[in-house]
Design an enzyme around this catalytic site. Structure first.
Site, PDB file in Angstrom:
ATOM      1  N   ASN A   9      -3.953  64.722 -38.776  1.00 17.94           N
ATOM      2  CA  ASN A   9      -2.818  64.582 -37.852  1.00 17.94           C
ATOM      3  C   ASN A   9      -2.639  63.098 -37.528  1.00 17.94           C
ATOM      4  O   ASN A   9      -3.429  62.525 -36.787  1.00 17.94           O
ATOM      5  CB  ASN A   9      -3.097  65.391 -36.580  1.00 17.94           C
ATOM      6  CG  ASN A   9      -2.035  65.181 -35.523  1.00 17.94           C
ATOM      7  OD1 ASN A   9      -0.929  64.744 -35.811  1.00 17.94           O
ATOM      8  ND2 ASN A   9      -2.367  65.513 -34.274  1.00 17.94           N
ATOM      9  N   TRP A  10      -1.576  62.527 -38.067  1.00 16.13           N
ATOM     10  CA  TRP A  10      -1.362  61.080 -37.892  1.00 16.13           C
ATOM     11  C   TRP A  10      -0.750  60.735 -36.533  1.00 16.13           C
ATOM     12  O   TRP A  10      -0.607  59.560 -36.210  1.00 16.13           O
ATOM     13  CB  TRP A  10      -0.459  60.547 -39.005  1.00 16.13           C
ATOM     14  CG  TRP A  10      -1.117  60.495 -40.349  1.00 16.13           C
ATOM     15  CD1 TRP A  10      -2.407  60.827 -40.649  1.00 16.13           C
ATOM     16  CD2 TRP A  10      -0.511  60.074 -41.576  1.00 16.13           C
ATOM     17  NE1 TRP A  10      -2.639  60.640 -41.988  1.00 16.13           N
ATOM     18  CE2 TRP A  10      -1.490  60.178 -42.588  1.00 16.13           C
ATOM     19  CE3 TRP A  10       0.761  59.628 -41.921  1.00 16.13           C
ATOM     20  CZ2 TRP A  10      -1.228  59.843 -43.920  1.00 16.13           C
ATOM     21  CZ3 TRP A  10       1.029  59.302 -43.242  1.00 16.13           C
ATOM     22  CH2 TRP A  10       0.039  59.399 -44.233  1.00 16.13           C
ATOM     23  N   LYS A  11      -0.344  61.738 -35.787  1.00 14.25           N
ATOM     24  CA  LYS A  11       0.304  61.492 -34.479  1.00 14.25           C
ATOM     25  C   LYS A  11       1.451  60.484 -34.662  1.00 14.25           C
ATOM     26  O   LYS A  11       2.113  60.496 -35.695  1.00 14.25           O
ATOM     27  CB  LYS A  11      -0.715  61.029 -33.449  1.00 14.25           C
ATOM     28  CG  LYS A  11      -1.982  61.876 -33.458  1.00 14.25           C
ATOM     29  CD  LYS A  11      -2.835  61.659 -32.257  1.00 14.25           C
ATOM     30  CE  LYS A  11      -4.157  62.377 -32.453  1.00 14.25           C
ATOM     31  NZ  LYS A  11      -4.776  62.770 -31.227  1.00 14.25           N
ATOM     32  N   HIS A  94      -0.227  71.758 -29.980  1.00 10.33           N
ATOM     33  CA  HIS A  94      -1.220  70.670 -29.920  1.00 10.33           C
ATOM     34  C   HIS A  94      -1.354  70.219 -28.464  1.00 10.33           C
ATOM     35  O   HIS A  94      -0.373  70.197 -27.719  1.00 10.33           O
ATOM     36  CB  HIS A  94      -0.786  69.499 -30.801  1.00 10.33           C
ATOM     37  CG  HIS A  94      -1.840  68.450 -30.937  1.00 10.33           C
ATOM     38  ND1 HIS A  94      -2.035  67.481 -29.967  1.00 10.33           N
ATOM     39  CD2 HIS A  94      -2.791  68.243 -31.884  1.00 10.33           C
ATOM     40  CE1 HIS A  94      -3.051  66.717 -30.342  1.00 10.33           C
ATOM     41  NE2 HIS A  94      -3.525  67.157 -31.493  1.00 10.33           N
ATOM     42  N   GLU A  96      -1.479  67.448 -27.075  1.00 10.50           N
ATOM     43  CA  GLU A  96      -0.560  66.379 -26.629  1.00 10.50           C
ATOM     44  C   GLU A  96       0.839  66.936 -26.392  1.00 10.50           C
ATOM     45  O   GLU A  96       1.575  66.447 -25.529  1.00 10.50           O
ATOM     46  CB  GLU A  96      -0.577  65.223 -27.646  1.00 10.50           C
ATOM     47  CG  GLU A  96      -1.883  64.436 -27.521  1.00 10.50           C
ATOM     48  CD  GLU A  96      -2.423  63.842 -28.803  1.00 10.50           C
ATOM     49  OE1 GLU A  96      -1.663  63.689 -29.774  1.00 10.50           O
ATOM     50  OE2 GLU A  96      -3.634  63.539 -28.834  1.00 10.50           O
ATOM     51  N   GLU A 166      -9.406  73.055 -30.222  1.00 11.78           N
ATOM     52  CA  GLU A 166      -9.436  71.625 -29.918  1.00 11.78           C
ATOM     53  C   GLU A 166      -9.645  71.432 -28.418  1.00 11.78           C
ATOM     54  O   GLU A 166      -8.678  71.443 -27.648  1.00 11.78           O
ATOM     55  CB  GLU A 166      -8.107  70.979 -30.309  1.00 11.78           C
ATOM     56  CG  GLU A 166      -7.816  71.024 -31.787  1.00 11.78           C
ATOM     57  CD  GLU A 166      -7.003  69.802 -32.203  1.00 11.78           C
ATOM     58  OE1 GLU A 166      -7.492  69.032 -33.021  1.00 11.78           O
ATOM     59  OE2 GLU A 166      -5.905  69.615 -31.673  1.00 11.78           O
ATOM     60  N   GLY A 172      -9.226  62.417 -29.123  1.00 10.17           N
ATOM     61  CA  GLY A 172      -8.955  60.988 -28.984  1.00 10.17           C
ATOM     62  C   GLY A 172      -9.885  60.277 -28.013  1.00 10.17           C
ATOM     63  O   GLY A 172      -9.625  59.143 -27.625  1.00 10.17           O
ATOM     64  N   SER A 211     -12.159  64.341 -32.050  1.00  8.83           N
ATOM     65  CA  SER A 211     -13.007  63.203 -32.421  1.00  8.83           C
ATOM     66  C   SER A 211     -13.914  63.487 -33.624  1.00  8.83           C
ATOM     67  O   SER A 211     -15.077  63.078 -33.644  1.00  8.83           O
ATOM     68  CB  SER A 211     -13.826  62.734 -31.211  1.00  8.83           C
ATOM     69  OG  SER A 211     -12.953  62.283 -30.187  1.00  8.83           O
ATOM     70  N   GLY A 232      -7.677  63.637 -36.129  1.00  8.23           N
ATOM     71  CA  GLY A 232      -6.634  62.726 -35.672  1.00  8.23           C
ATOM     72  C   GLY A 232      -6.911  61.311 -36.146  1.00  8.23           C
ATOM     73  O   GLY A 232      -6.662  60.953 -37.292  1.00  8.23           O
ATOM     74  N   GLY A 233      -7.463  60.500 -35.248  1.00  8.42           N
ATOM     75  CA  GLY A 233      -7.673  59.073 -35.520  1.00  8.42           C
ATOM     76  C   GLY A 233      -8.339  58.779 -36.856  1.00  8.42           C
ATOM     77  O   GLY A 233      -7.926  57.858 -37.573  1.00  8.42           O
TER      78      GLY A 233
HETATM   79  C1  PEP Z   1      -5.974  65.723 -33.033  1.00 12.50           C
HETATM   80  O1  PEP Z   1      -5.033  64.948 -33.093  1.00 12.50           O
HETATM   81  O2  PEP Z   1      -5.775  66.927 -33.131  1.00 12.50           O
HETATM   82  C2  PEP Z   1      -7.319  65.189 -32.820  1.00 12.50           C
HETATM   83  C3  PEP Z   1      -8.317  66.028 -32.808  1.00 12.50           C
HETATM   84  O3  PEP Z   1      -7.439  63.831 -32.645  1.00 12.50           O
HETATM   85  P1  PEP Z   1      -8.811  62.972 -32.719  1.00 12.50           P
HETATM   86  O4  PEP Z   1      -9.501  63.371 -34.002  1.00 12.50           O
HETATM   87  O5  PEP Z   1      -8.354  61.555 -32.742  1.00 12.50           O
HETATM   88  O6  PEP Z   1      -9.615  63.331 -31.536  1.00 12.50           O
END
Ligand code: PEP
Length: 250
Positions: A9-11, A94, A96, A166, A172, A211, A232-233
């Site tokens: 997930n590039w957000k 999600h 966010e 999640e 994040g 994470s 994500g990141g």
């Molecule tokens: C996500 O965007 O769903 C996520 C889990 O982000 P991160 O891996 O950065 O915590």
């Protein structure tokens, strides 16, 4: 047998040019993975990504969708538009979207239904905040989100759904759920699916997100009720994300 799914997930990252550079570097690194690998770029990069990923081993998904098929909905994107870009998957609910944009359980359900009707496979994201976990509310929150998202769904529709556990406190933040916490929640989710939807529980894929990095991916992906990860990141670096995909195969 549930095929492992690794989703990136590039957000709100990556221009079209950056998307192109990422994919050109990533495809040879990831090769022909046993795991299913899917990228979730921002809307503006979907068309470019769809063209570059066509007939490759890497799939495409979108980070969100609106539940109407067309009309006066400024800023919104329909399931049909995503399918036309080459998307198979879409994230719904999600954290966010829930916590920054205010998507409630009712909106999440409408998006999930519209995704299925529109030909997309939804990834329903569920998870508790830190206050809810500390208050012993984790299973109650999961149950509410699962009931709203999947209650009464037909068997055929449920077969299209992936669930992502999640925990909000792990997204994040650099703080990952322990393997015990991830397994406990994922097993609980599978039990819930079993109670409400019978044998679909054996087939439904449950991802862990929060994470995930190369150094924790292996232990999380080895858990019996975790069938992949939503990253994500760490999915923004092609070398690092390819290494996580390789860890999924191991
Ligand atoms: C996500 O965007 O769903 C996520 C889990 O982000 P991160 O891996 O950065 O915590």
């Amino acid at each position: 047998m549930r095929r492992c799914l690794v989703a990136g997930n590039w957000k709100m990252h990556m221009t079209v040019a950056e998307t192109e550079s990422f994919i050109v570097r990533f495809l040879p690194l990831v090769g022909a993975p046993n795991a299913e690998v899917v990228l979730f770029p921002p809307f503006t990069s979907l068309d470019c990504a769809g063209r570059l990923l066509r007939e490759t081993n890497v799939g495409l998904g979108a980070q969100d969708v609106y539940f109407e098929s067309k009309g006066a909905y400024t800023g919104a994107v329909s399931p049909g538009m995503l399918v036309a870009c080459g998307c198979r998957y879409v994230l719904v609910g999600h954290s966010e979207r829930r916590h920054v944009f205010g998507d409630g359980n009712d909106v999440v359900r409408r998006k999930l239904d519209a995704a299925v009707v529109g030909g997309l496979d939804p990834i329903l994201c569920v998870g508790e905040t830190i206050a809810e976990r500390r208050g012993g509310q984790t299973n109650t929150v999961l149950e509410t989100q699962l009931e709203a998202g999947l209650g009464g769904l037909s068997e055929a529709a449920l077969a299209r759904v992936v669930i992502a556990y999640e925990p909000v406190w792990a997204i994040g933040t650099g703080e990952t759920a322990t393997p015990e916490q991830a397994q406990e929640a994922s097993a609980w989710i599978r039990e819930w699916v079993g109670r409400r939807h019978g044998r679909a529980a054996e087939k439904v894929r449950i991802l862990y997100g929060g994470s995930v990095k190369l150094d924790n991916a292996r232990s999380l992906l080895a858990l019996p009720d975790v069938d992949g990860s939503l990253v994500g990141g760490a999915s923004l670096d092609p070398d690092g994300f390819a290494a996580i995909a390789a860890a999924a195969e191991a």
